[in-house]
Motif scaffolding. Structure first.
Motif, short mmCIF file in Angstrom:
data_model
loop_
_atom_site.label_atom_id
_atom_site.label_comp_id
_atom_site.label_asym_id
_atom_site.label_seq_id
_atom_site.Cartn_x
_atom_site.Cartn_y
_atom_site.Cartn_z
N GLY A 160 0.72 -1.18 -0.14
CA GLY A 160 -0.05 -0.06 -0.13
C GLY A 160 0.66 1.26 -0.01
N LYS A 161 2.03 1.05 0.02
CA LYS A 161 3.05 2.18 -0.13
C LYS A 161 3.11 2.83 -1.83
CE LYS A 161 7.22 3.67 1.65
NZ LYS A 161 8.53 3.13 2.14
N PHE A 162 2.95 3.94 -2.09
CA PHE A 162 2.99 4.18 -3.24
C PHE A 162 3.80 5.60 -3.82
CE2 PHE A 162 -1.08 2.15 -2.97
CZ PHE A 162 -1.00 1.10 -3.91
N ALA A 163 4.49 5.66 -4.76
CA ALA A 163 5.12 6.86 -5.34
C ALA A 163 4.57 7.50 -6.26
CB ALA A 163 6.58 6.77 -5.89
N VAL A 164 4.17 8.54 -6.17
CA VAL A 164 3.25 9.50 -6.85
C VAL A 164 4.29 10.26 -7.92
CG1 VAL A 164 1.60 11.22 -7.36
CG2 VAL A 164 1.40 9.99 -5.18
N ASP A 165 3.78 10.21 -9.41
CA ASP A 165 4.76 10.84 -10.37
C ASP A 165 4.86 12.33 -9.82
OD1 ASP A 165 4.95 8.74 -12.07
OD2 ASP A 165 3.10 9.62 -13.20
N GLY A 166 6.30 12.75 -9.68
CA GLY A 166 6.87 13.97 -9.19
C GLY A 166 7.45 14.83 -10.40
N GLU A 167 8.42 15.44 -10.06
CA GLU A 167 9.04 16.30 -10.98
C GLU A 167 9.14 15.45 -12.54
OE1 GLU A 167 13.48 18.56 -11.65
OE2 GLU A 167 13.03 16.89 -10.19
N LEU A 168 9.05 16.25 -13.66
CA LEU A 168 9.18 15.59 -15.04
C LEU A 168 10.81 16.15 -15.34
CD1 LEU A 168 5.93 15.98 -16.99
CD2 LEU A 168 6.99 13.95 -15.78
N ILE A 169 11.58 15.37 -15.87
CA ILE A 169 12.73 15.94 -16.33
C ILE A 169 12.97 15.37 -17.84
CG2 ILE A 169 14.03 16.03 -14.22
CD1 ILE A 169 15.22 13.19 -14.81
N GLU A 170 13.79 16.17 -18.58
CA GLU A 170 13.93 15.84 -20.15
C GLU A 170 15.22 15.83 -20.41
OE1 GLU A 170 10.75 17.78 -22.02
OE2 GLU A 170 10.99 16.61 -23.96
N LEU A 171 15.74 14.39 -20.99
CA LEU A 171 17.11 14.39 -21.42
C LEU A 171 17.12 14.05 -22.92
CD1 LEU A 171 18.17 12.65 -18.10
CD2 LEU A 171 18.98 14.89 -18.98
N THR A 172 18.14 14.23 -23.68
CA THR A 172 18.17 14.06 -24.92
C THR A 172 18.52 12.50 -25.16
OG1 THR A 172 18.87 16.24 -25.56
CG2 THR A 172 19.02 14.79 -27.17
N SER A 173 17.27 11.94 -25.75
CA SER A 173 17.61 10.52 -25.79
C SER A 173 17.38 10.20 -27.25
CB SER A 173 16.24 9.84 -25.05
OG SER A 173 16.46 8.26 -25.28
N LYS A 174 18.10 9.33 -27.93
CA LYS A 174 17.79 8.67 -29.17
C LYS A 174 16.87 7.73 -29.22
CE LYS A 174 22.82 8.86 -30.40
NZ LYS A 174 23.95 8.11 -30.71
N MET A 175 16.68 7.01 -27.90
CA MET A 175 15.40 5.84 -27.70
C MET A 175 13.94 6.50 -27.80
SD MET A 175 17.29 3.55 -27.98
CE MET A 175 18.99 3.11 -28.13
N PRO A 176 13.05 5.74 -28.49
CA PRO A 176 11.75 6.17 -28.56
C PRO A 176 11.14 6.06 -26.98
CG PRO A 176 11.91 3.87 -29.41
CD PRO A 176 13.14 4.62 -29.24
N VAL B 74 17.75 9.18 -9.50
CA VAL B 74 17.61 10.22 -10.22
C VAL B 74 18.94 10.86 -10.62
CG1 VAL B 74 16.95 11.77 -8.59
CG2 VAL B 74 16.32 12.28 -11.09
N GLN B 75 19.93 10.86 -9.70
CA GLN B 75 21.06 11.53 -9.88
C GLN B 75 22.10 10.95 -10.92
OE1 GLN B 75 20.03 10.22 -7.10
NE2 GLN B 75 19.81 12.23 -5.64
N LEU B 76 21.70 9.70 -11.49
CA LEU B 76 22.54 9.06 -12.51
C LEU B 76 21.66 9.07 -13.80
CD1 LEU B 76 23.82 5.70 -11.10
CD2 LEU B 76 25.05 7.55 -11.72
N ALA B 77 20.59 9.94 -13.68
CA ALA B 77 19.70 9.84 -14.88
C ALA B 77 20.51 10.10 -16.28
CB ALA B 77 18.66 10.92 -14.89
N GLU B 78 21.34 11.31 -16.09
CA GLU B 78 22.08 11.63 -17.49
C GLU B 78 22.66 10.48 -18.10
OE1 GLU B 78 23.82 15.22 -17.96
OE2 GLU B 78 22.77 16.57 -16.60
N LYS B 79 23.67 9.75 -17.12
CA LYS B 79 24.43 8.62 -17.45
C LYS B 79 23.36 7.73 -18.06
CE LYS B 79 28.42 8.99 -14.69
NZ LYS B 79 29.49 8.55 -13.79
N VAL B 80 22.39 7.35 -17.44
CA VAL B 80 21.45 6.30 -17.94
C VAL B 80 21.07 6.34 -19.24
CG1 VAL B 80 19.12 5.53 -17.36
CG2 VAL B 80 20.47 5.64 -15.42
#
Lengths: 176, 176
Positions: A160-176, B74-80
């Motif tokens: 019954g313990k849940f993590a709710v979506d928090g901050e959104l981060i964006e990094l340059t990914s070649k992957m879909p 999350v600290q490793l997000a860029e490397k990931v």
């Protein structure tokens, strides 16, 4: 609800949200809570999930080979847990939890109107069902509720313990 | 790093974090980024994951039947993301990304010292590998870094967009 492209179903499921799975058999709809699912392929969207033979939904899923994966936002968290705490053997969960079943287009299993996304699915591979309850599904139609903006999903961490979506981060990914 | 009980591995993986998967073959270690995984059973912990035959790790995983699932905060997000943007065909990723391989106990694949959790795994079912790249793994040993308190994981929403774990909520669940 409006169409969501099948090629983008992975954007809904890949982050690992807790979801609901609906089935319908002999005119009776049921819904269970599920965290054990993953994407398998992009297009057509293939999804694997675990439905144990101890789950009441197991028989309906295996017999009808149809289901809907409905994705709730955090506002539904209490209902989502309550749905997981009881069995369709004993109660009509749509009625008890005041969920609104909506007619799907390709499957008999209902959409859940309160969820921000719904994916109609057909079972396409049952080779690992007997051993693990592992079903491979193909998403055949996806819906999104445009009224629910920036929905936050929940991620189960046990008991019954849940993590709710928090901050959104964006990094340059070649992957879909 | 200290032991983490195998019976609680699901608490690490069920929430759907982006993970790293390490392999080692012929003395060469490699690491890939992976979001397509799910729990299959509690005890022993069984985990399914998708490693495509287009991934360089595929051959090593199929041949050695061993891997480590390492969970980055999350600290490793860029490397990931950077790890996901290149292939072990071309580069030694442990070296390029300054990751510290640590000797595992039961498998030749290395742990990743920078990750807050590591699960040593053996492949136990390959029936869906040819069709989908779906491997069923058994976790045989799990490790946690007690120095990393309350690690926040990341959840991929496509094309380098990630939701970071936010608020934690707790509801009364009968389910593990």
């Amino acid at each position: 609800m409006r169409n969501w492209p099948l090629s983008k179903v992975y954007q809904l499921l890949e982050p690992g949200p807790v979801v609901l799975l609906t089935t319908s058999r002999k005119g009776r709809a049921n819904v269970m809570t599920m965290s054990w699912h993953m994407m398998v392929d992009f297009e057509p969207p293939l999804i694997a999930c675990i439905v144990s033979d101890r789950d009441h939904s197991f028989v309906a899923l295996r017999a009808t080979k149809e289901c809907v994966i409905a994705i709730p936002a955090v506002q539904l968290a209490e209902k989502v847990v309550a749905i997981g705490n009881c069995s369709g053997r004993d109660v009509d969960k749509f009625s008890v939890f005041h969920l609104t079943p909506k007619k799907a287009e390709h499957v008999a299993s209902p959409l859940v109107a309160e969820c921000f996304a719904n994916v109609e699915c057909r079972v396409v591979d049952t080779r690992l069902v007997n051993r693990y309850g592992l079903f491979v599904l193909e998403g055949v139609k996806a819906w999104i509720d445009p009224e629910q903006e920036n929905p936050k999903t929940i991620h189960h961490q046990g008991f019954g313990k849940f993590a709710v979506d928090g901050e959104l981060i964006e990094l340059t990914s070649k992957m879909p």
